[in-house]
Design an enzyme around this catalytic site. Structure first.
Site, mmCIF file in Angstrom:
data_model
loop_
_atom_site.group_PDB
_atom_site.id
_atom_site.type_symbol
_atom_site.label_atom_id
_atom_site.label_comp_id
_atom_site.label_asym_id
_atom_site.label_seq_id
_atom_site.Cartn_x
_atom_site.Cartn_y
_atom_site.Cartn_z
ATOM 1 N N ASP A 20 0.898 -1.159 0.000
ATOM 2 C CA ASP A 20 0.000 0.000 0.000
ATOM 3 C C ASP A 20 0.933 1.204 0.000
ATOM 4 O O ASP A 20 1.460 1.593 1.041
ATOM 5 C CB ASP A 20 -0.874 -0.015 1.262
ATOM 6 C CG ASP A 20 -1.869 1.137 1.260
ATOM 7 O OD1 ASP A 20 -2.170 1.678 0.176
ATOM 8 O OD2 ASP A 20 -2.339 1.508 2.349
ATOM 9 N N GLU A 80 -1.147 -1.115 -4.918
ATOM 10 C CA GLU A 80 -2.422 -0.434 -5.132
ATOM 11 C C GLU A 80 -2.261 0.617 -6.218
ATOM 12 O O GLU A 80 -1.330 1.420 -6.196
ATOM 13 C CB GLU A 80 -2.899 0.225 -3.825
ATOM 14 C CG GLU A 80 -4.282 0.831 -3.983
ATOM 15 C CD GLU A 80 -4.879 1.258 -2.659
ATOM 16 O OE1 GLU A 80 -4.955 0.418 -1.750
ATOM 17 O OE2 GLU A 80 -5.282 2.419 -2.545
ATOM 18 N N ASP A 131 -3.003 0.848 6.826
ATOM 19 C CA ASP A 131 -2.111 0.615 5.683
ATOM 20 C C ASP A 131 -1.611 -0.834 5.676
ATOM 21 O O ASP A 131 -1.413 -1.426 4.614
ATOM 22 C CB ASP A 131 -0.913 1.562 5.740
ATOM 23 C CG ASP A 131 -1.327 2.980 6.053
ATOM 24 O OD1 ASP A 131 -1.394 3.795 5.131
ATOM 25 O OD2 ASP A 131 -1.625 3.254 7.237
#
Lengths: 170, 170
Positions: B7, B67, B140
């Site tokens: 992330d 991501e 996260d």
């Protein structure tokens, strides 16, 4: 002051090395790193890192000046430009070379006197300032030289002001 | 299939390693790399590169799932996230590990069944899928695990479909 200007991009990354002090600038090198737009994104970054590092090793700039990117209508372009910027930051930092950012407006104002100059005016002034016989092509190369000139002039002026300020009794 | 989910971020970069096949997932490691928001941008990237590379060396994932970032109202966040993404792409590619991207909607749909799930629902499902006693924190870290699960499940299903398609006479 020797500055490497970087106009960040993945399809074309403009690079320009300039030796300059306020009002004076000499071109040391100019070039463009190209990576295929359909290529693997990771391989493109690895290639750019190698090329940038080779330029840093060969020309030993004191500072790297990178164009500060703002939002664009094309989100893909913003992202690939940001990726190229990260590679410039990473490679320069690993060599202990400071990285500074200048906005397109600052660069245009530094070389043409107007923050609203268009690309052809920037290229024309870069050609004239550096005393070149032929205008640097493509525009990314001229932009990289303009960035380097901008920082050599502004950076030197700022360093002089800081030195003067240090001499003022408090 | 072992997947490292990333992330991307500079203030906090979530990392999660999962061994998974469709319907099954086991957590191997989870963590967050933090760099000071007021720190030198180049130093932050160098630190992140070292940490990411250490994770790749230690856990040897077959794939890195990152991501995919879209435009945000905060341009600074978009830029630092894009810089972190570039570092993930670079380090994985240098180790010959493929990088795949998944959108937040794909990740939410994969772990909760709904592309519109909120953060707490994603964390709850990640905790349940991995059979954890405690929910991974911060968000996260949970997001990185969700990304890894998403890819382990989708990637395996896609590989199976590709294998089936290859057996169909043309």
């Amino acid at each position: 002051m020797r500055v490497l200007g970087v106009d960040p991009g993945l399809t074309r990354c403009g690079l320009g090395v300039v030796d300059g002090r306020p009002g004076r600038a000499v071109m040391v090198a100019v070039g463009v790193v190209r990576t295929p737009s359909g290529g693997d994104p990771g391989e493109r970054l690895v290639f750019l890192e190698r090329e940038l590092d080779a330029w840093l090793a060969r020309f030993e700039p004191e500072v790297v000046a990178v164009e500060r990117v703002f939002a664009d209508t094309n989100i893909t372009t913003v992202m690939t430009t940001a990726h190229a910027t990260a590679i410039a930051l990473l490679t320069a930092t690993k060599r202990g070379i400071p990285v500074v950012f200048h906005t397109p407006t600052e660069v245009k104002a530094a070389v043409t006197g107007s923050g609203r100059a268009d690309k052809s005016q920037v290229t024309a002034m870069v050609t004239r300032i550096l005393g070149l016989d032929v205008a640097p092509r493509p525009a990314d190369a001229a932009d990289a030289l303009a960035l380097a000139i901008c920082h050599a002039w502004r950076g030197a002026a700022e360093a002089r002001l800081a030195a003067l300020a240090a001499r003022v009794p408090r």
